[in-house]
Design an enzyme around this catalytic site. Structure first.
Site, PDB file in Angstrom:
ATOM      1  CB  SER A  70      26.351 -28.069 -44.592  1.00  0.00           C
ATOM      2  OG  SER A  70      27.343 -27.491 -43.764  1.00  0.00           O
ATOM      3  CG  HIS A 130      23.323 -29.257 -47.694  1.00  0.00           C
ATOM      4  ND1 HIS A 130      23.238 -30.305 -46.803  1.00  0.00           N
ATOM      5  CD2 HIS A 130      24.655 -29.038 -47.870  1.00  0.00           C
ATOM      6  CE1 HIS A 130      24.452 -30.701 -46.464  1.00  0.00           C
ATOM      7  NE2 HIS A 130      25.321 -29.962 -47.098  1.00  0.00           N
ATOM      8  CD  GLU A 174      19.816 -32.213 -46.152  1.00  0.00           C
ATOM      9  OE1 GLU A 174      19.342 -32.941 -45.266  1.00  0.00           O
ATOM     10  OE2 GLU A 174      20.969 -31.737 -46.094  1.00  0.00           O
ATOM     11  CG  ASN A 189      25.998 -32.516 -42.775  1.00  0.00           C
ATOM     12  OD1 ASN A 189      26.547 -33.490 -43.280  1.00  0.00           O
ATOM     13  ND2 ASN A 189      26.088 -31.300 -43.285  1.00  0.00           N
TER      14      ASN A 189
END
Length: 718
Positions: A411, A432, A444, A482
């Site tokens: 991540s 991800h 992702e 993130n």
């Protein structure tokens, strides 16, 4: 667009508008023309309406919604159907959705093949059915069934629709031949008896109580959304006002919603989801030229919550999976979780028990790493430790087939830092998944410096196969999701340190439309998770984080997380975090102990607290991540703002009726956004995320419209 023929005294009107036979103005005009021709022709005894290429009709042409009315509306055509003495039969294969189902409901009869699906998904683009659906579907399926179908937008199988009364007969064989046969059997019957206009709505229970329950449900489930409320109002009109008045009110509601900001945002999101499939790499490879490799078998390393969920995605999509864990204890625990999830799906009626057994039959649990040697693709899902991941990829590289694609579920870690452990960097890619991985729709996908277009094409197709929404992005710390979440979450904590309460922040977010507040999410995932991530970052930077740390890595720092962990407030799993909870299913409750902890903590650091309103909370959180989004575009990690918006819609449940953060920024106005970011940068100079994006500055200065941002990102002259 619409074809007409006559066979065995039955007129056949075929919709021909690739790829899904959308009811554009030309198609509607064709239906209107040919239904009247069939009615006038004395040799024609009945009519069959069907679609070409194995599909009835997937609904209206959404692109026409922004223009004025062109050609006859569905209700205009339907009114003519209602007056006809000749039976009109809708012969359905593929889908009959939205306007397609409304067209079918104007037909006197509806037949369908077993594999067909029907539904009214207009609510997904901020609308209600606008062609009679809210008035006629209740007459076919009953009030409660119609409310469920229309407010959720869910598709219904032909067999279930048959039981509800939407479909009159399930058929097999050639749909046109079956339609002709069925139509001829109804020639001598009075069409007014089966015409839905003349039927009463079946109501189970008190009408007012049904309405109250339905309204309460949509207000709770779709907080802030207008369309579900209008859906309930319009469906209830089917039992409260005369037919024609109900149709008129439906049209009025539809027009109100069509011009609303919510529907415009949701229609943008609809097209954005399709735009992101047109990916391209900096090297030149793209969705047009790259061919995906077949993925007939896959492997997952790690049977924890994330790995087990990924394995579930694969096996429920029919892809045999080898699930690897380091020891039998962890493997058994992971397998039990997979079984429990499948059984839960069965209990919810979303899967038959025999289907669940078939899924388990293609899942191979093992502690033997060598069992991965023949799979087509491997997804590593171990915890975020670069050395561990590099060791795994080095081992996979030596053991797997040369053509096997190696994916990492990291991540945050740079893809190249993992890929360089192999001699096949072109076949290494990030995939991800978002927790819970079996439920969350976003995937992702992250390319590294040497990731090939073929590899990207493979994981993008795999994402679709396992019912995800795949988005391709470049590699950096945190990627897109993130990386943007960082400043968003930091500002939430700064607002609390400066005077707001966790409840103030969370309520502001939920009033905006987020399903949960950031502090509720923190409690759910575990306050200690964020604490450990921060502690590891400090270790790598050679720094120490304590409850007294005002700065970290040269930037402003909020140490409330450290203060909570120090007091054992680790989140919902221990009954207390930012909130307190009464049991594992308890709801978050404001805890005076947390209020006192925050006040004492801030006092000890010499922080003066003040009243912070909802507007400031939202501006600081949202503008910080919007600014980061522009930096991501600036750096070429995304090629269009739509990619960022879809990531936030499907990764963090940003309300679709707000269109995503970048679309939202365009609606506020970039000049206003830029000026406010400059103000926050001056006010909070020790937060790097407030340094204004140069792309944002350029776009705001030149007043570039939203639909031109992508060109600006790709270097076109403004």
């Amino acid at each position: 667009m619409t074809e007409y023929s006559v066979k065995d005294s039955v007129a056949i009107i075929q919709l021909d508008n690739p790829p899904v036979n959308a009811l554009g103005s030309k198609v509607r005009s064709g239906i209107d023309k040919y239904i009247k021709e069939a009615d006038r022709d004395s040799s024609v005894k009945a009519v069959v309406v069907c679609g070409k290429r194995g599909n009835f009709c997937a609904g209206a042409d959404i692109k026409e919604f922004d223009g004025g009315k062109k050609g006859p509306w569905i209700t205009d055509i339907g009114d003519y159907f209602d007056k006809m003495k000749k039976p009109v039969v809708a012969a359905i294969e593929g889908v009959a959705l939205g306007g397609g189902l409304e067209l079918a409901l104007f037909c006197h009869y509806r037949i369908a093949v077993k594999s067909a699906r029907v539904g009214q998904p207009e609510v997904a683009i901020g609308l209600i059915p606008g062609g009679g659906g809210t008035i006629r579907l209740p007459k076919a399926a009953g009030l409660k069934n119609a409310l469920e179908i229309i407010t959720t937008g869910n598709h219904v199988s032909a067999e279930k629709a048959h039981k509800m009364g939407i479909i009159d007969q399930i058929v097999s064989g050639n749909i046109i031949e079956e339609g002709i046969k069925f139509a001829k059997s109804k020639v001598h019957l009075d069409t007014s008896i089966v015409c839905l206009r003349n039927k009463h709505v079946k109501v189970d229970g008190d009408v007012d109580k049904v309405a109250e329950a339905a309204m309460a449900k949509v207000k709770s489930k779709y907080r802030g959304a207008m369309a579900p409320i209008y859906c309930v109002k319009s469906v209830m009109n089917s039992v409260r006002v005369p037919y024609q008045k109900g149709i008129e009110l439906e049209h009025e509601y539809f027009q109100d919603l069509r011009s609303s900001s919510q529907s415009k945002a949701m229609r943008y999101a609809f097209f954005a989801e399709r735009a992101i499939t047109k990916w391209q790499l900096p090297s030149g490879g793209n969705y047009r030229t790259a061919k995906p490799l077949p993925v007939k078998t896959a492997g997952v390393i790690g049977a924890g919550t994330m790995g087990g969920g990924i394995a579930l995605c694969l096996i429920t999509s029919g892809i045999p999976c080898v699930l690897v864990e380091q020891n039998k204890e962890f493997l058994d625990k992971g397998m039990e979780a997979v079984k429990m999830q499948l059984m839960g799906t069965v209990r919810l009626g979303k899967m038959a028990e025999n289907q669940a057994k078939q899924c388990m039959a293609i899942l191979k649990p093992t502690v033997n790493f060598e069992d991965l040697k023949n799979v087509d693709l491997v997804i590593e899902a171990v915890f975020e430790d670069l050395k561990l991941k590099r060791d795994i990829f080095e081992r996979l590289d030596k053991m797997c087939k040369p053509e096997t694609i190696l994916c990492t579920n990291t991540s945050t870690l740079d893809i190249d830092s993992i890929a360089t452990a192999t001699k096949r960097q072109e076949k290494v890619v990030g995939t991800h998944f978002f927790a819970p991985s079996y439920i969350m729709k976003l995937l992702e996908n992250i390319y590294g410096t040497k990731t090939s277009a073929e590899t990207v094409a493979t994981v993008m197709k795999l994402g679709k196969t396992i019912r995800k929404v795949p988005v391709l992005v470049g590699s950096c710390t945190g990627f897109v999701a993130n990386r943007m979440l960082g400043p968003y979450s930091q500002e939430a904590q700064y607002c609390v340190a400066e005077g707001a309460s966790p409840g103030d922040v969370d309520n502001s977010l939920m009033d905006y439309g987020m399903p949960m507040g950031t502090f509720q999410v923190s409690d759910l995932s575990g306050v200690d998770v964020g604490f450990r991530i921060r502690r590891e970052a400090a270790r790598k930077a050679g720094e120490t984080l304590t409850t007294k740390s005002r700065f970290f890595m040269g930037e402003r720092n909020c140490s409330l997380i450290e203060a909570l962990v120090e007091k054992g407030r680790l989140g919902k799993k221990v009954g207390k975090g930012w909130y307190k909870y009464d049991g594992p299913r308890g709801k978050p409750v404001v805890d005076p102990e947390v209020t006192q902890l925050i006040e004492e903590h801030c006092r000890s650091l010499g922080l003066e607290r003040r009243t912070i309103g909802s507007q400031e909370i939202l501006e600081r959180m949202q503008y910080a991540m919007i600014n980061e989004g522009f930096k991501i575009l600036e750096e070429g990690l995304c090629t269009m703002p739509e990619e960022i918006d879809i990531i936030w819609i499907y990764g963090f449940s940003w309300p679709k009726y707000m269109g995503g953060p970048m679309y939202y920024a365009s609606q506020i106005g970039l000049k206003k956004i830029y000026e406010k970011i400059c103000y926050f940068h001056k006010t909070f100079p020790y937060s790097a995320h407030w340094v204004p994006s140069s792309l944002l500055a350029k776009l705001s200065k030149n007043d570039v419209p939203f639909n031109k941002w992508g060109q600006a990102v790709q270097g076109s002259k403004l």
